[in-house]
Design a protein around this motif. Structure first.
Motif, PDB file in Angstrom:
ATOM      1  N   UNK A 237       0.373  24.423 -37.906  1.00 11.52           N
ATOM      2  CA  UNK A 237       0.003  25.835 -38.571  1.00 11.52           C
ATOM      3  C   UNK A 237      -1.119  25.710 -39.659  1.00 11.52           C
ATOM      4  N   UNK A 238      -0.605  24.506 -40.551  1.00 10.41           N
ATOM      5  CA  UNK A 238      -1.728  24.204 -41.713  1.00 10.41           C
ATOM      6  C   UNK A 238      -3.078  23.862 -41.089  1.00 10.41           C
ATOM      7  N   UNK A 239      -3.368  23.091 -40.034  1.00 11.38           N
ATOM      8  CA  UNK A 239      -4.552  22.509 -39.413  1.00 11.38           C
ATOM      9  C   UNK A 239      -5.187  24.019 -38.856  1.00 11.38           C
ATOM     10  N   UNK A 240      -4.371  24.969 -38.262  1.00  9.59           N
ATOM     11  CA  UNK A 240      -4.929  26.059 -37.832  1.00  9.59           C
ATOM     12  C   UNK A 240      -5.476  27.173 -38.994  1.00  9.59           C
ATOM     13  N   UNK A 241      -4.712  27.037 -40.251  1.00  7.53           N
ATOM     14  CA  UNK A 241      -5.002  27.870 -41.192  1.00  7.53           C
ATOM     15  C   UNK A 241      -6.356  27.344 -41.951  1.00  7.53           C
ATOM     16  N   UNK A 242      -6.366  25.926 -42.148  1.00  4.74           N
ATOM     17  CA  UNK A 242      -7.615  25.174 -42.591  1.00  4.74           C
ATOM     18  C   UNK A 242      -8.784  25.622 -41.837  1.00  4.74           C
ATOM     19  N   UNK A 243      -8.492  25.525 -40.453  1.00  2.00           N
ATOM     20  CA  UNK A 243      -9.810  25.820 -39.437  1.00  2.00           C
ATOM     21  C   UNK A 243     -10.103  27.114 -39.638  1.00  2.00           C
ATOM     22  N   UNK A 244      -9.375  28.174 -40.028  1.00  4.14           N
ATOM     23  CA  UNK A 244      -9.623  29.506 -40.118  1.00  4.14           C
ATOM     24  C   UNK A 244     -10.586  29.584 -41.317  1.00  4.14           C
ATOM     25  N   UNK A 245     -10.325  29.154 -42.494  1.00  5.06           N
ATOM     26  CA  UNK A 245     -11.168  28.966 -43.741  1.00  5.06           C
ATOM     27  C   UNK A 245     -12.611  28.546 -43.242  1.00  5.06           C
ATOM     28  N   UNK A 246     -12.678  27.292 -42.694  1.00  2.00           N
ATOM     29  CA  UNK A 246     -13.903  26.792 -42.272  1.00  2.00           C
ATOM     30  C   UNK A 246     -14.620  27.833 -41.412  1.00  2.00           C
ATOM     31  N   UNK A 247     -14.083  28.410 -40.305  1.00  2.00           N
ATOM     32  CA  UNK A 247     -14.980  29.195 -39.457  1.00  2.00           C
ATOM     33  C   UNK A 247     -15.333  30.452 -40.150  1.00  2.00           C
ATOM     34  N   UNK A 248     -14.493  30.975 -41.224  1.00  2.00           N
ATOM     35  CA  UNK A 248     -14.885  32.212 -41.982  1.00  2.00           C
ATOM     36  C   UNK A 248     -16.079  31.833 -42.879  1.00  2.00           C
ATOM     37  N   UNK A 249     -15.888  30.763 -43.652  1.00  2.00           N
ATOM     38  CA  UNK A 249     -16.963  30.304 -44.556  1.00  2.00           C
ATOM     39  C   UNK A 249     -18.474  30.157 -43.702  1.00  2.00           C
ATOM     40  N   UNK A 250     -18.403  29.563 -42.488  1.00  2.00           N
ATOM     41  CA  UNK A 250     -19.497  29.420 -41.572  1.00  2.00           C
ATOM     42  C   UNK A 250     -19.989  30.873 -41.342  1.00  2.00           C
ATOM     43  N   UNK A 251     -19.147  31.690 -41.063  1.00  2.00           N
ATOM     44  CA  UNK A 251     -19.639  33.006 -40.449  1.00  2.00           C
ATOM     45  C   UNK A 251     -20.355  33.619 -41.589  1.00  2.00           C
ATOM     46  N   UNK A 252     -19.623  33.495 -42.949  1.00  4.14           N
ATOM     47  CA  UNK A 252     -20.225  34.170 -43.838  1.00  4.14           C
ATOM     48  C   UNK A 252     -21.725  33.638 -44.789  1.00  4.14           C
TER      49      UNK A 252
ATOM     50  N   UNK B 207      -5.765  22.575 -33.111  1.00  7.05           N
ATOM     51  CA  UNK B 207      -5.497  23.730 -33.738  1.00  7.05           C
ATOM     52  C   UNK B 207      -6.486  24.228 -34.923  1.00  7.05           C
ATOM     53  N   UNK B 208      -6.902  23.179 -35.474  1.00  8.09           N
ATOM     54  CA  UNK B 208      -8.076  23.145 -36.616  1.00  8.09           C
ATOM     55  C   UNK B 208      -9.202  24.075 -35.862  1.00  8.09           C
ATOM     56  N   UNK B 209      -9.798  23.408 -34.784  1.00 10.15           N
ATOM     57  CA  UNK B 209     -11.137  24.023 -34.022  1.00 10.15           C
ATOM     58  C   UNK B 209     -10.769  25.390 -33.560  1.00 10.15           C
ATOM     59  N   UNK B 210      -9.480  25.565 -32.919  1.00 15.77           N
ATOM     60  CA  UNK B 210      -9.285  27.117 -32.641  1.00 15.77           C
ATOM     61  C   UNK B 210      -9.189  28.059 -33.895  1.00 15.77           C
ATOM     62  N   UNK B 211      -8.625  27.763 -34.801  1.00 13.02           N
ATOM     63  CA  UNK B 211      -8.558  28.473 -35.894  1.00 13.02           C
ATOM     64  C   UNK B 211      -9.992  28.715 -36.591  1.00 13.02           C
ATOM     65  N   UNK B 212     -10.880  27.647 -36.625  1.00 13.78           N
ATOM     66  CA  UNK B 212     -12.391  27.926 -37.169  1.00 13.78           C
ATOM     67  C   UNK B 212     -12.922  28.985 -35.911  1.00 13.78           C
ATOM     68  N   UNK B 213     -12.758  28.784 -34.786  1.00  7.97           N
ATOM     69  CA  UNK B 213     -13.838  29.637 -33.835  1.00  7.97           C
ATOM     70  C   UNK B 213     -13.090  31.215 -33.857  1.00  7.97           C
ATOM     71  N   UNK B 214     -11.717  31.304 -33.963  1.00  6.65           N
ATOM     72  CA  UNK B 214     -11.405  32.963 -34.090  1.00  6.65           C
ATOM     73  C   UNK B 214     -11.806  33.215 -35.402  1.00  6.65           C
ATOM     74  N   UNK B 215     -11.772  32.634 -36.360  1.00  6.44           N
ATOM     75  CA  UNK B 215     -12.292  33.175 -37.938  1.00  6.44           C
ATOM     76  C   UNK B 215     -13.827  33.329 -37.804  1.00  6.44           C
ATOM     77  N   UNK B 216     -14.646  32.382 -36.955  1.00  6.62           N
ATOM     78  CA  UNK B 216     -15.877  32.624 -36.954  1.00  6.62           C
ATOM     79  C   UNK B 216     -16.255  33.943 -36.230  1.00  6.62           C
ATOM     80  N   UNK B 217     -15.544  34.220 -35.052  1.00  9.54           N
ATOM     81  CA  UNK B 217     -15.801  35.796 -34.742  1.00  9.54           C
ATOM     82  C   UNK B 217     -15.393  36.801 -35.471  1.00  9.54           C
ATOM     83  N   UNK B 218     -14.192  36.715 -36.044  1.00 10.35           N
ATOM     84  CA  UNK B 218     -13.935  37.715 -36.983  1.00 10.35           C
ATOM     85  C   UNK B 218     -14.738  37.742 -38.290  1.00 10.35           C
TER      86      UNK B 218
END
Length: 272
Positions: A6-21, A225-236
């Motif tokens: 869960x922690x890895x996925x959440x951190x990955x989501x932060x990274x993906x969101x920053x990369x998208x923005x 999980x880190x990479x999965x969170x990053x990819x999903x957040x990148x799309x959003x």
């Protein structure tokens, strides 16, 4: 186990969101997040970050390719140059002590933060300078492709080398090297530069991930999980990015990155 996923996925989501923005470069925060939250060292965190950065960048690059805005010949040249030097950075990363490697990362992060803050409002000045000093890589008005010259090839290859070496050494995609290099060396529009950068990051990151996986140094329990969170957040994040101010985003990212760089130095000092 569940908490780590869960922690890895959440951190990955932060990274993906920053990369998208931020377009590119924001993924440099992946390693510090893994250091502070999951208590990894730089050599352990770098491959995990590279996996997430590469896969999330691939999402953006695929969208860019579909839209026809990726300058794929330039991307291939930079990626080949980067792929050659990525193993050298990876080799050095596993031979440097964690303290000096962390300080090096903090220095790079501080440099990126300072440059992004300065460039946040410099688009008009950049345009004026470009008119006075034409870039070595010029787009052909009829074909929309670069007119290849020796100076153009040299500029793109050198930026690819820098991105590849830092990719292996610090686990970063190299967008903070590639995007400014493309802005300086080409007259391509910003959306094309970002898409091309994401394509380069995808290809260069792949070489680092494959090398790490073959050597058995990839932590898949955290990496997947880190990479999965990053990819999903990148799309959003791409949906949200178009509605926000680019200058404010860059300034905000620069401020956060600067604080994290200070935190990394403090962490090394306290551990000494």
């Amino acid at each position: 186990m569940e908490n780590i996923v869960v922690s890895s996925a959440a951190l990955g989501a932060v990274v993906g969101l920053i990369l998208a923005l931020t377009g590119a470069g924001g993924a440099i925060l992946a390693v510090p997040l893994l250091l502070f939250v999951l208590r990894l060292n730089v050599a352990e965190a770098a491959p995990v970050a590279l996996l997430a950065v590469g896969l999330s960048a691939a999402v953006g690059a695929a969208i860019g390719l579909r839209a026809g805005i990726v300058r794929y010949r330039a991307a291939m040249l930079m990626a080949v140059a980067g792929t050659v030097f990525s193993p050298a950075g990876l080799w050095l990363a596993h031979r440097l002590p964690n303290g000096p490697l962390t300080l090096l990362f903090a220095a790079v992060l501080a440099f990126v933060a300072l440059r992004m803050f300065k460039q946040a409002g410099a688009s008009a000045r950049h345009k004026a300078e470009a008119e006075q000093h034409p870039q070595p890589c010029q787009l052909d008005n009829q074909t929309g492709r670069f007119v290849w010259t020796a100076s153009c090839t040299r500029a793109l290859a050198l930026s690819g080398i820098g991105a590849g070496f830092l990719s292996g050494l610090l686990g970063v995609g190299g967008g903070f090297v590639i995007v400014p290099a493309l802005k300086k060396a080409t007259n391509a529009p910003v959306h094309s530069i970002v898409a091309t950068s994401l394509a380069v990051i995808t290809l260069v990151s792949a070489s680092g991930v494959i090398t790490t996986a073959l050597s058995g140094r990839m932590n898949w329990q955290i990496g997947v999980p880190f990479a999965t969170g990053a990819m999903l957040a990148m799309l959003g994040g791409r949906v949200v990015a178009s509605q926000l101010s680019g200058h404010r985003l860059q300034q905000g990212f620069a401020f956060i990155a600067g604080l994290i760089a200070i935190g990394m130095v403090a962490k090394v000092a306290l551990a000494a």
